[in-house]
Structure formats: structure tokens, C-alpha cells
Enzyme design. Structure first.
Site, PDB file in Angstrom:
ATOM      1  N   ARG A   1       0.843  -1.202   0.000  1.00 14.06           N
ATOM      2  CA  ARG A   1       0.000   0.000   0.000  1.00 14.06           C
ATOM      3  C   ARG A   1       0.880   1.254   0.000  1.00 14.06           C
ATOM      4  O   ARG A   1       0.615   2.222  -0.713  1.00 14.06           O
ATOM      5  CB  ARG A   1      -0.940  -0.011   1.217  1.00 14.06           C
ATOM      6  CG  ARG A   1      -2.071  -1.032   1.068  1.00 14.06           C
ATOM      7  CD  ARG A   1      -3.105  -0.911   2.175  1.00 14.06           C
ATOM      8  NE  ARG A   1      -2.705  -1.579   3.393  1.00 14.06           N
ATOM      9  CZ  ARG A   1      -3.118  -2.790   3.786  1.00 14.06           C
ATOM     10  NH1 ARG A   1      -3.951  -3.472   3.035  1.00 14.06           N
ATOM     11  NH2 ARG A   1      -2.709  -3.309   4.928  1.00 14.06           N
TER      12      ARG A   1
ATOM     13  N   ASP B   1     -15.862  -3.087  -5.075  1.00 13.44           N
ATOM     14  CA  ASP B   1     -15.887  -4.353  -4.342  1.00 13.44           C
ATOM     15  C   ASP B   1     -17.307  -4.897  -4.398  1.00 13.44           C
ATOM     16  O   ASP B   1     -18.271  -4.137  -4.442  1.00 13.44           O
ATOM     17  CB  ASP B   1     -15.457  -4.167  -2.882  1.00 13.44           C
ATOM     18  CG  ASP B   1     -14.951  -5.460  -2.263  1.00 13.44           C
ATOM     19  OD1 ASP B   1     -13.728  -5.618  -2.119  1.00 13.44           O
ATOM     20  OD2 ASP B   1     -15.788  -6.334  -1.939  1.00 13.44           O
TER      21      ASP B   1
ATOM     22  N   CYS C   1      -2.956 -13.849  -4.738  1.00 15.84           N
ATOM     23  CA  CYS C   1      -2.676 -14.466  -3.430  1.00 15.84           C
ATOM     24  C   CYS C   1      -2.969 -15.960  -3.486  1.00 15.84           C
ATOM     25  O   CYS C   1      -3.098 -16.610  -2.455  1.00 15.84           O
ATOM     26  CB  CYS C   1      -3.455 -13.775  -2.319  1.00 15.84           C
ATOM     27  SG  CYS C   1      -5.230 -13.897  -2.518  1.00 15.84           S
TER      28      CYS C   1
HETATM   29  N1  SAH Z   1      -6.888  -4.778  -1.339  1.00 15.74           N
HETATM   30  C1  SAH Z   1      -7.608  -5.029  -0.121  1.00 15.74           C
HETATM   31  C2  SAH Z   1      -7.892  -6.518   0.098  1.00 15.74           C
HETATM   32  C3  SAH Z   1      -8.683  -7.183  -0.994  1.00 15.74           C
HETATM   33  S1  SAH Z   1      -9.418  -8.694  -0.525  1.00 15.74           S
HETATM   34  C4  SAH Z   1      -6.858  -4.400   1.059  1.00 15.74           C
HETATM   35  O1  SAH Z   1      -5.744  -3.889   0.871  1.00 15.74           O
HETATM   36  O2  SAH Z   1      -7.393  -4.394   2.167  1.00 15.74           O
HETATM   37  C5  SAH Z   1     -10.401  -9.129  -1.877  1.00 15.74           C
HETATM   38  C6  SAH Z   1     -11.739  -8.387  -1.991  1.00 15.74           C
HETATM   39  O3  SAH Z   1     -12.330  -8.772  -3.218  1.00 15.74           O
HETATM   40  C7  SAH Z   1     -12.769  -8.683  -0.913  1.00 15.74           C
HETATM   41  O4  SAH Z   1     -13.148  -7.503  -0.285  1.00 15.74           O
HETATM   42  C8  SAH Z   1     -13.974  -9.278  -1.689  1.00 15.74           C
HETATM   43  O5  SAH Z   1     -15.219  -8.817  -1.201  1.00 15.74           O
HETATM   44  C9  SAH Z   1     -13.741  -8.765  -3.070  1.00 15.74           C
HETATM   45  N2  SAH Z   1     -14.277  -9.574  -4.175  1.00 15.74           N
HETATM   46  C10 SAH Z   1     -14.212 -10.908  -4.342  1.00 15.74           C
HETATM   47  N3  SAH Z   1     -14.694 -11.271  -5.546  1.00 15.74           N
HETATM   48  C11 SAH Z   1     -15.097 -10.121  -6.161  1.00 15.74           C
HETATM   49  C12 SAH Z   1     -15.671  -9.828  -7.441  1.00 15.74           C
HETATM   50  N4  SAH Z   1     -15.913 -10.792  -8.336  1.00 15.74           N
HETATM   51  N5  SAH Z   1     -15.925  -8.552  -7.730  1.00 15.74           N
HETATM   52  C13 SAH Z   1     -15.665  -7.557  -6.848  1.00 15.74           C
HETATM   53  N6  SAH Z   1     -15.111  -7.778  -5.632  1.00 15.74           N
HETATM   54  C14 SAH Z   1     -14.833  -9.037  -5.291  1.00 15.74           C
END
Ligand code: SAH
Length: 403
Positions: A218, A256, A346
Site C-alpha cells: 500500500r 468491491d 494471493c
Molecule cells: N486490497 C484489499 C484486500 C482485498 S481482498 C486491502 O488492501 O485491504 C479481496 C476483496 O475482493 C474482498 O473484499 C472481496 O469482497 C472482493 N471480491 C471478491 N470477488 C469479487 C468480485 N468478483 N468482484 C468484486 N469484488 C470481489
């Protein structure tokens, strides 16, 4: 040395399957076990023997998982007792010294399972609270010892358990969540990271509440967004976007599918900057939303792609790669000339090499040239055992579009 130790079940490995244990890989799959002498209970410590009888170490027995044993110690003479578990916990916490002493954050991972020689044990610190996850039968068996040791090793207000992960199903363990020591945490714990404030829901949030593993990334991405427009895809509670806004980004659009996560992202953004527009939080499927943005010719200076794990079985790696390619292709098309892509995977089964190739394929289809500026990975409070490549699960590329 070749004798069977009394009182403990002895596991003998197949002749061609003891090599990985000798290479200090901590997982022993069911197919590697030639025979079991004794009747170990789930989570009980077993003695691991090579086919020729030599003792290779001791591990925790998982009766139902494909990963039948997770090695606690490769030292044939090491007893696995309270003192051993306490020493491993103390060593893990001591290893976070620099991070704990610094001002980067008051939230970090204190114990990272295999990476800290404690398979199945995760302990995260959020300000004055600890949040634990016990994902294996072996970890579950030592839970009382771990919960007693932790407040002595890390004085805290309370410990909350979040053992509600899918992995426990394979171990024959039911979910277990709640306050397990001291005060119950508030509904939202406020943490600091890179000078920003974040509210974390340790009770319901993903993982133990926050993606601590992306902390350094980040900070790495934020400066590229200064004065520019960022698109934060798979935004969760706003992590990348909030740090970028604090670094002077002109705008951040968050996408999201979880409305709850986005609501917290909006709160987190407002905690840190005054000027936050509700329209910058788009609840919806990332794939569809990016297609819509493409069709309406939107463009951005920085795009972060941090999708959830797409795959946890080898046979699904190809399908996962198609998903990664799709999302990267869409993102690359939305970038302005000179724009920055911060793209992550991940999924442990998608190796850094495979991931690079998938992103390269996406660039080819988008007909754009990209240069890799930096390779990214999980933060250092998520160490990976040298003999355990699976421990590097989070990898990313920071790349610039040249044209
Ligand atoms: N970048 C974030 C963590 C991401 S975790 C941070 O730094 O905190 C992955 C996220 O993807 C989750 O919040 C989940 O709700 C979302 N997600 C999963 N599948 C998705 C989709 N098809 N479209 C949009 N969001 C999705």
C-alpha cells in the site's frame, strides 16, 4: 535413534517420499505415509521415521486432511511440549521487533503458521488486542497452551478467536469464534498504518479483519497516485485507496462486491480525508464493472488489482489463470499512457513465474508495452520458511504502461 519412542505413534514414510521432509518441508501428504504404528488422536504428536527407520522429526497428526502430518520440528530429539510451543511463540514475536518498535503500524502478524515453525497457528495484533486463528488439528490441540502463553509474551487487553476458516472442515474441526481471554474487543478496532487511520472489524471481517500482508505494498503504490486518479479494484475496506488519498491522490474509485466492506471503506476514507464522494464507491462484480468502465471509456493513472484467492486445487490453476488474465487485460486497457498497474495474486498455487506470464499475455492482448518497476510480495511479518515455497502466497507486479 532407530528405536520407536514409547508412548507416541510412529509414522513410517514410503521410501521415495521421505526426501521432502529431509529438505525440511513441513507437510507430509497421506500418500507419503507407508504405515502407522499406534493410534494417534487428531492433533497428537507423532514421530516421523524415514523408510529405513531413522527419525526425521515430530509433527502433528491430522486424521482426515490430505496433509496428514505437519512437522513441528526436524530435530529428532526435540520433544514437543509446552516449553517448545512457548519458545516458538516467543521467537516469532521477537522476530517482529523492528516492526513493533517502529511507527509504521500498530497492527501486524505476530505468528505466521509454517513461516514461524507453528503450522496452523496465526496470531495478529490489532492495537491492544490479539486475534488468533487455529487452522489444523495440531494447532487446536495446543490452543490452551498458546492462549495462556500469549498474554505473557505480548501484554494485551484481550484475545479474540477467529477459527472460522474453510481449512478446519478438512481437519474435522468445527468453527470456533469469540472472545477467549481478557476483554472482548470493540466492534471496530482503530489501527494506524502509514499515518492513516483504519477501522477493523475483527469479528466479521475477512481473515482476522485486515489484509496486513499488503501493508508495504500500500505504501509502495501510493506515491504513484499523487495528483492522479486511482482505481482500487477488490478494494475491501479501502486499504490501497486510503493510503493513496492520504498521499495526495486526486481521486480514488473503489470497487468491491461486498457492500459491507465498501461501507467501511467509505468510513475509513472519511476518517483520513474530508473530500470523499459517495460515487467513488462502486458495489458490484469487478469483472462486469471494469467492462462497463471500458465501454464508457473511463481511464486512470493507477489501477490496483487485488483479487481474492482464485484457486486452491491444482486442477483449477488453468481456470484461475483465465480469471487473472481477464481482469488484467481489462485493467491494462483502462490505464492512461504512462499509467501504473499494481496487480496481485494471493493464490499459492499460481507461482510468480506463472503470474508474470499471465500478466504478459494480458498485455499482448491489450496491445500495450509494460515495464516491471518492482516485484511485490507479502509484508515481512508474513515470513516464509526457506524449505516451504508455498509460504510465498502473495506476489505482485508493479508495472508501467509505456505507451
Ligand atoms: N486490497 C484489499 C484486500 C482485498 S481482498 C486491502 O488492501 O485491504 C479481496 C476483496 O475482493 C474482498 O473484499 C472481496 O469482497 C472482493 N471480491 C471478491 N470477488 C469479487 C468480485 N468478483 N468482484 C468484486 N469484488 C470481489
Amino acid at each position: 535413534m532407530f528405536a520407536i519412542l514409547p508412548g507416541m505413534a510412529a509414522i513410517f514414510l514410503n521410501p521415495d517420499r521421505d526426501y521432502s521432509v529431509m529438505r525440511r518441508h513441513p507437510w507430509i501428504f497421506s500418500g507419503a505415509v507407508e504405515r502407522v504404528e499406534g493410534q494417534p488422536e487428531p492433533g497428537e504428536t507423532v514421530v516421523i521415521h524415514a523408510a529405513d527407520g531413522r527419525i526425521l522429526g515430530r509433527g502433528a497428526w491430522s486424521a482426515t486432511s490430505q496433509i496428514r502430518i505437519r512437522v513441528w520440528s526436524f530435530n529428532p530429539d526435540q520433544a514437543i511440549d509446552e516449553a517448545f510451543i512457548q519458545a516458538r511463540l516467543a521467537q516469532a514475536i521477537a522476530g517482529r521487533g523492528a516492526l513493533l518498535a517502529g511507527n509504521v503500524s500498530n497492527a501486524c502478524r505476530l505468528v505466521n503458521a509454517e513461516g514461524d515453525g507453528l503450522p496452523g497457528v496465526i496470531v495478529d495484533r490489532y492495537d491492544s488486542f490479539l486475534v488468533c486463528q487455529f487452522t489444523t488439528a495440531g494447532a487446536e490441540r495446543w490452543k490452551p497452551v498458546i492462549l495462556e502463553a500469549l498474554p505473557q509474551l505480548w501484554p494485551c487487553a484481550g484475545i479474540f478467536e477467529r477459527s472460522d476458516v474453510e481449512a478446519r472442515v478438512h481437519e474435522g474441526l468445527a468453527a470456533s469464534c469469540g472472545s477467549v481471554w481478557g476483554e472482548a474487543p470493540p466492534d471496530r478496532i482503530e489501527i494506524r498504518e502509514h499515518g492513516c487511520r483504519f477501522l477493523v472489524d475483527v469479528r466479521q471481517g475477512h481473515k482476522t479483519g485486515f489484509y496486513l500482508d499488503q501493508r508495504d505494498n500500500r505504501a509502495c503504490v501510493a506515491p504513484y497516485a499523487t495528483s492522479g486518479d486511482m482505481l482500487n479494484v477488490f478494494a475491501y475496506t479501502g486499504g490501497f485507496g486510503v493510503v493513496a488519498l492520504a498521499a495526495g491522490a486526486a481521486s480514488v474509485t473503489h470497487i468491491d462486491q461486498s457492500a459491507d466492506a465498501l461501507a467501511l471503506a467509505r468510513e475509513n476514507a472519511r476518517l483520513n480525508v474530508c473530500d470523499v464522494d459517495d460515487a467513488d464507491f462502486v458495489a458490484g462484480n469487478a469483472f462486469e464493472t471494469l467492462r462497463r468502465f471500458r465501454d464508457s471509456r473511463r481511464s486512470f493513472d493507477v489501477i490496483v488489482l487485488d483479487p481474492p484467492k482464485f484457486v486452491d486445487a491444482r486442477k483449477h490453476v488453468m481456470a484461475a489463470c483465465r480469471g487473472y488474465k481477464d481482469i488484467n487485460l481489462l485493467a491494462i486497457k483502462l490505464l492512461r499512457p504512462g499509467g501504473i498497474l499494481a496487480t496481485f495474486s494471493c493464490s499459492g498455487l499460481v507461482t510468480p513465474d506463472i503470474f508474470r506470464k499471465v500478466v504478459a499475455d494480458a498485455a499482448v492482448d491489450a496491445r500495450r508495452d509494460l515495464q516491471i518497476i518492482q516485484r511485490l510480495q507479502q509484508a515481512p511479518d508474513h515470513p516464509e520458511g526457506l524449505g516451504f515455497p508455498e509460504g510465498l502466497y502473495l506476489k505482485g507486479l508493479l508495472a508501467r504502461v509505456l505507451d
